[in-house]
Write an enzyme that holds these catalytic residues in place. Structure first.
Site, PDB file in Angstrom:
ATOM      1  CD  GLU A   1      22.870 -37.177  13.847  1.00  0.00           C
ATOM      2  OE1 GLU A   1      22.368 -36.118  14.235  1.00  0.00           O
ATOM      3  OE2 GLU A   1      23.331 -38.042  14.635  1.00  0.00           O
TER       4      GLU A   1
ATOM      5  CG  HIS B   1      23.606 -42.701  13.911  1.00  0.00           C
ATOM      6  ND1 HIS B   1      24.850 -42.564  14.469  1.00  0.00           N
ATOM      7  CD2 HIS B   1      23.077 -41.443  13.842  1.00  0.00           C
ATOM      8  CE1 HIS B   1      25.085 -41.282  14.709  1.00  0.00           C
ATOM      9  NE2 HIS B   1      24.022 -40.582  14.343  1.00  0.00           N
TER      10      HIS B   1
ATOM     11  CB  CYS C   1      30.869 -43.748  18.602  1.00  0.00           C
ATOM     12  SG  CYS C   1      31.591 -43.410  17.001  1.00  0.00           S
TER      13      CYS C   1
ATOM     14  CG  ASP D   1      27.339 -41.618  18.194  1.00  0.00           C
ATOM     15  OD1 ASP D   1      28.337 -42.116  17.633  1.00  0.00           O
ATOM     16  OD2 ASP D   1      26.240 -41.507  17.621  1.00  0.00           O
ATOM     17  CB  SER D   2      29.190 -38.691  15.315  1.00  0.00           C
ATOM     18  OG  SER D   2      28.087 -39.481  14.904  1.00  0.00           O
TER      19      SER D   2
ATOM     20  CB  CYS E   1      26.546 -47.617  12.731  1.00  0.00           C
ATOM     21  SG  CYS E   1      26.274 -45.829  12.864  1.00  0.00           S
TER      22      CYS E   1
END
Ligand code: DGL
Length: 262
Positions: free
Chosen positions: A151, A183, A72, A9-10, A181
């Site tokens: 984040e 997150h 992701c 993932d990012s 998403c």
């Protein structure tokens, strides 16, 4: 069978997918890459997303993984097909198909999909949901403030104001919310407070079954016990642990830095 599953993932969001896989597939060895250097992915072009994902997939191939999971939505929505064509010798699984099936199975008829700008712009969720059930009335909303709040760890203080400003206007019109998403499941409890009595569909939970099914039908399940879970970030290891320690258990695990070049 003992070869690892590669997940990326990012940033820390894909750890919500790692949580699901660890619980559902207790024997599997896993390598996780959070590409924090390039986070967020949600405002990037298709070309950039393809480039970031390619580097990570090539790293996974060098580790001889048996399967790569795009943990992701942004890359799953925008570049999965192109990546699979470019890397035909390794199976790639994205998170969106399973999430849409889960929403339909749970009989959500009026979902709101929240996701990054790049995922919403791709229209992937709306198209797939309609393909599965053309009666479904889909609304979509890009919520770009949420990934940076996760984040940075700021979500730990409570981010109700932001959630209310995004979601209040939909509360009477929808019967489900799709967290498009990886997150966002980190915010599930807070979302529940803002939208009580609404079905919550999580891309991080839905994908578990698909991975289990793939490994089982391809006789690739590890029959030996798990030997390792390796976690890497292309960014700062301490920041990574700080922002994820609220929802991820690091007992016996260490986050290492991974340099994938510029
Ligand atoms: N967690 C990712 C997703 O599911 C990427 C979010 C981002 O970096 O913008 O889309």
């Amino acid at each position: 069978m003992e070869r690892a599953i590669g997940l990326f993932d990012s940033g820390v969001g894909g750890l919500t997918v790692l949580n699901t896989i660890q619980a559902l597939l207790p024997n599997e060895n896993i390598i996780y890459v959070g590409d924090n250097k390039n986070c967020p992915y949600g405002n990037k072009t298709k070309e950039q997303l393809f480039q970031y994902a390619s580097r990570i997939i090539e790293y996974f191939i060098s580790c001889d993984v048996k399967l790569v999971v795009l943990a992701c939505n942004t890359t799953s929505a925008n570049v999965l097909e192109e990546l699979q064509l470019n890397y035909p010798n390794i199976k790639l699984i994205g998170v969106i198909d399973a999430t849409c099936k889960d929403a339909i199975e749970k009989q959500v008829q009026k979902p709101l999909v929240i996701a990054t700008q790049a995922t919403i712009s791709s229209n992937k969720y709306a198209i797939l949901l309609k393909e599965l059930d053309n009666q479904v009335d889909v609304q979509s909303l890009a919520t770009p403030l949420l990934v940076p709040l996760v984040e940075s760890g700021m979500y730990k203080e409570g981010i109700y104001e932001t959630l209310h400003s995004y979601l209040d206007v939909y509360s009477k019109e929808i019967d489900g919310i799709i967290l498009g998403c990886t997150h966002y499941p980190i915010l599930k409890q807070q979302i529940k407070v803002v939208l009580p009595n609404i079905t919550i569909i999580s891309s991080s939970e839905a994908i578990g079954k698909q991975i289990h099914h793939y490994l089982t039908t391809h006789q690739m399940l590890n029959t030996d016990s798990r030997k390792y879970v390796s976690i890497y970030t292309t960014g700062d290891t301490e920041e990574f642990v700080y922002s994820s320690s609220g929802f991820f258990d690091y007992t016996g695990l260490q986050v290492k830095y991974l340099n994938l070049g510029d």
